[in-house]
Design an enzyme around this catalytic site. Structure first.
Site, PDB file in Angstrom:
ATOM      1  N   SER A 107      21.658  44.122  17.216  1.00  0.00           N
ATOM      2  CA  SER A 107      21.773  43.045  17.920  1.00  0.00           C
ATOM      3  C   SER A 107      20.100  42.693  18.163  1.00  0.00           C
ATOM      4  O   SER A 107      19.328  43.720  18.915  1.00  0.00           O
ATOM      5  CB  SER A 107      22.503  43.375  19.168  1.00  0.00           C
ATOM      6  OG  SER A 107      22.340  42.180  20.129  1.00  0.00           O
ATOM      7  N   LYS A 135      22.379  40.396  14.226  1.00  0.00           N
ATOM      8  CA  LYS A 135      22.884  39.443  15.477  1.00  0.00           C
ATOM      9  C   LYS A 135      21.774  39.096  16.324  1.00  0.00           C
ATOM     10  O   LYS A 135      21.102  39.502  17.052  1.00  0.00           O
ATOM     11  CB  LYS A 135      23.863  40.133  16.226  1.00  0.00           C
ATOM     12  CG  LYS A 135      24.741  39.422  17.319  1.00  0.00           C
ATOM     13  CD  LYS A 135      25.907  40.024  17.971  1.00  0.00           C
ATOM     14  CE  LYS A 135      25.407  40.248  19.170  1.00  0.00           C
ATOM     15  NZ  LYS A 135      26.723  40.977  19.851  1.00  0.00           N
ATOM     16  N   LYS A 166      20.304  36.797  19.191  1.00  0.00           N
ATOM     17  CA  LYS A 166      20.715  36.209  20.677  1.00  0.00           C
ATOM     18  C   LYS A 166      19.994  34.720  20.554  1.00  0.00           C
ATOM     19  O   LYS A 166      18.755  34.497  20.211  1.00  0.00           O
ATOM     20  CB  LYS A 166      20.171  37.199  21.530  1.00  0.00           C
ATOM     21  CG  LYS A 166      20.660  38.454  21.802  1.00  0.00           C
ATOM     22  CD  LYS A 166      22.075  38.204  22.393  1.00  0.00           C
ATOM     23  CE  LYS A 166      22.641  39.664  22.685  1.00  0.00           C
ATOM     24  NZ  LYS A 166      24.162  39.375  23.106  1.00  0.00           N
ATOM     25  N   ASP A 169      24.711  35.068  18.804  1.00  0.00           N
ATOM     26  CA  ASP A 169      25.596  35.464  19.892  1.00  0.00           C
ATOM     27  C   ASP A 169      24.714  34.553  21.312  1.00  0.00           C
ATOM     28  O   ASP A 169      23.435  35.007  21.459  1.00  0.00           O
ATOM     29  CB  ASP A 169      25.388  36.914  20.223  1.00  0.00           C
ATOM     30  CG  ASP A 169      26.114  37.417  21.598  1.00  0.00           C
ATOM     31  OD1 ASP A 169      26.860  36.484  22.221  1.00  0.00           O
ATOM     32  OD2 ASP A 169      26.454  38.548  22.068  1.00  0.00           O
ATOM     33  N   GLU A 184      28.939  33.900  18.086  1.00  0.00           N
ATOM     34  CA  GLU A 184      29.572  34.850  19.334  1.00  0.00           C
ATOM     35  C   GLU A 184      29.461  33.882  20.489  1.00  0.00           C
ATOM     36  O   GLU A 184      28.249  33.805  21.106  1.00  0.00           O
ATOM     37  CB  GLU A 184      29.026  35.925  19.250  1.00  0.00           C
ATOM     38  CG  GLU A 184      29.628  36.925  20.294  1.00  0.00           C
ATOM     39  CD  GLU A 184      28.972  38.455  20.063  1.00  0.00           C
ATOM     40  OE1 GLU A 184      28.668  38.937  19.068  1.00  0.00           O
ATOM     41  OE2 GLU A 184      29.236  39.191  21.187  1.00  0.00           O
ATOM     42  N   ASP A 198      33.742  37.218  23.040  1.00  0.00           N
ATOM     43  CA  ASP A 198      33.248  38.790  23.786  1.00  0.00           C
ATOM     44  C   ASP A 198      33.676  38.545  25.087  1.00  0.00           C
ATOM     45  O   ASP A 198      34.716  38.809  25.462  1.00  0.00           O
ATOM     46  CB  ASP A 198      31.730  38.690  23.296  1.00  0.00           C
ATOM     47  CG  ASP A 198      31.054  39.921  24.218  1.00  0.00           C
ATOM     48  OD1 ASP A 198      31.897  40.574  25.024  1.00  0.00           O
ATOM     49  OD2 ASP A 198      29.892  40.205  24.204  1.00  0.00           O
ATOM     50  N   LYS A 216      34.559  45.805  22.911  1.00  0.00           N
ATOM     51  CA  LYS A 216      34.027  46.519  23.870  1.00  0.00           C
ATOM     52  C   LYS A 216      34.905  47.249  24.749  1.00  0.00           C
ATOM     53  O   LYS A 216      35.698  46.506  25.627  1.00  0.00           O
ATOM     54  CB  LYS A 216      32.838  45.844  24.770  1.00  0.00           C
ATOM     55  CG  LYS A 216      31.730  44.990  23.845  1.00  0.00           C
ATOM     56  CD  LYS A 216      30.876  44.223  24.735  1.00  0.00           C
ATOM     57  CE  LYS A 216      29.859  43.572  23.975  1.00  0.00           C
ATOM     58  NZ  LYS A 216      29.124  42.639  24.598  1.00  0.00           N
ATOM     59  N   GLY A 218      28.637  46.494  21.590  1.00  0.00           N
ATOM     60  CA  GLY A 218      27.982  47.580  22.223  1.00  0.00           C
ATOM     61  C   GLY A 218      27.270  46.932  23.516  1.00  0.00           C
ATOM     62  O   GLY A 218      27.414  45.614  23.786  1.00  0.00           O
TER      63      GLY A 218
END
Ligand code: OSB
Ligand code: MG
Length: 380
Positions: free
Chosen positions: A136, A162, A164, A189, A215, A240, A264, A292
């Site tokens: 991430s 991933k 952000k 995400d 995401e 999420d 998660k 995570g």
């Protein structure tokens, strides 16, 4: 299992570099370890993923510490427990505080696996010896920094990133990474940073950038907006923050708000719940994977054990120790292996040991929670 002693330890570890998301920048992790000692002397460990500030969810290190001291740890000691799930049923009447509950449940899983002389992975139905992982990537100061950051991760062996994103840090970063790395698996995400009106823009970004998965672009409650984005999309829409328990997953499935689920254990209140949600998702043909929360090696060991279960079919946000910490809490840091994988620990319980010197340096407090004196019906 009879838990006869419980302690909370608060630790602070600097991150190797700041981790910026649409809701803020984190430079260090202030975390809680839950330590449970069983009557036979075995010690189980759980990590609480609550952050210092209530930005990802309402829980914080402080609320979790309070919840653990006043309610959850006394409950864990209030009588024998046949399974970690029995603990969760014992505290079912206590609302919310899932991250705090999951930390206790995780420590109980460690104990249960040690008691059975099994790796936690086996206790959770895991079959894999290695798990596929990704990384991430936080929001960077500028595009060249992002390209360098991603390039370095690929050098290390990661096969999926991933990114952000947030308004103002989306089209250009995705385009830059796509043009620099034509074959890379890219996920994004947004941590809820967009409004429903941004859906066409996001769909365009994902299509043009060859983005595999988007995401949590919208607010946790905005199931309709997620469903509209997912309709006929050539990418997965992953939830999420929206999914915190079984009812919220059922509702999201019914509304067709997701095609992928980030599991998660901290967010949903435990490893057992996480597994149950992944199974429910699979019945609806929704893909699950393990997310995570910048865990240390202790929390990561729990996540890797979980990800070894065959119900999880996409690479997790489970990176090597050095992605997060110069010095991880554990004596043998997790290292990235062939094909962008991490090895599933095979020792009893979580299968990792805390490095006591690092732990001592990181310690900011320790509280031993006494067992409850009397047990009354309805107490929890
Ligand atoms: O949204 O998945 C998220 C970290 C903190 C809070 C929220 C998220 C994350 C991550 C990090 O993406 C994943 C990891 O631990 O590697
Ligand atoms: Mg997320």
């Amino acid at each position: 299992m009879i838990v006869r002693r419980a302690a909370i330890e608060e630790l602070e570890l600097p991150l190797v570099e700041p981790f910026e998301t649409s809701f803020g920048t984190q430079r260090r992790r202030r975390l809680l370890l839950v330590e449970l000692e069983e009557a036979g002397g075995a010690v189980g460990l759980g990590e609480c993923v609550a952050a210092e500030e209530p930005r990802y969810s309402g829980e914080t290190t402080a609320t979790a510490r309070w919840m653990l001291r006043t309610h959850l740890l006394p409950a864990a000691m209030a009588g024998p427990l046949a399974t970690p799930g029995e603990f969760l049923r014992r505290v079912e009447g206590l609302r919310e505080h899932r991250m705090a509950k999951a930390a206790v449940e995780g420590a109980l899983y460690d104990l249960a696996a040690q008691e059975g002389r099994l790796p936690l992975s086996r206790l959770l139905g895991g079959t894999r010896r290695r798990v596929e992982v990704g990384v991430s990537v936080g929001i960077q100061p500028d595009l060249p920094a992002l390209v360098r950051r991603v390039g370095a991760y690929l050098e290390e062996g990661y096969r999926r990133v991933k990114l952000k994103i947030r308004p103002g840090w989306d089209d250009a970063p995705v385009a830059a990474i796509r043009s620099e790395f034509p074959d890379l698996r890219i996920w994004v995400d947004a941590n809820r940073a967009y409004g429903p009106r941004d859906a066409p823009r996001l769909a365009r970004l994902a299509r043009r950038g060859g983005v595999e998965q988007v995401e949590q672009p919208f607010d946790a409650a905005a199931l309709g907006a997620h469903a509209r984005l997912a309709r006929r999309a050539p990418f997965r829409v992953c939830l999420d923050e929206s999914v915190v328990d079984r009812p919220s997953l059922s509702e999201a499935i019914e509304r067709r708000a997701l095609t992928s689920l980030n599991v998660k254990p901290g967010r949903v209140g435990g490893l057992g719940v996480g597994l149950a949600l992944a199974r429910e998702a699979r019945r609806a043909r929704i893909t699950s994977w393990v997310g995570g929360m910048l865990e240390t090696g202790v929390g990561r060991a729990h996540l890797i054990a979980l990800a070894s279960a065959p119900v999880f079919t996409l690479p997790g946000d489970l990176s090597a120790s050095r992605r997060y910490y110069e010095e991880d809490l554990i004596d043998r840091p997790f290292e990235l292996g062939p094909g962008g994988t991490l090895e599933v620990p095979t020792g009893p319980g979580i299968g990792v040991r805390v490095d006591e010197r690092i732990r001592e340096r990181a310690r900011r407090g320790r509280w031993v929670v006494p067992p409850p004196k009397v047990r009354k019906e309805g107490d929890a």
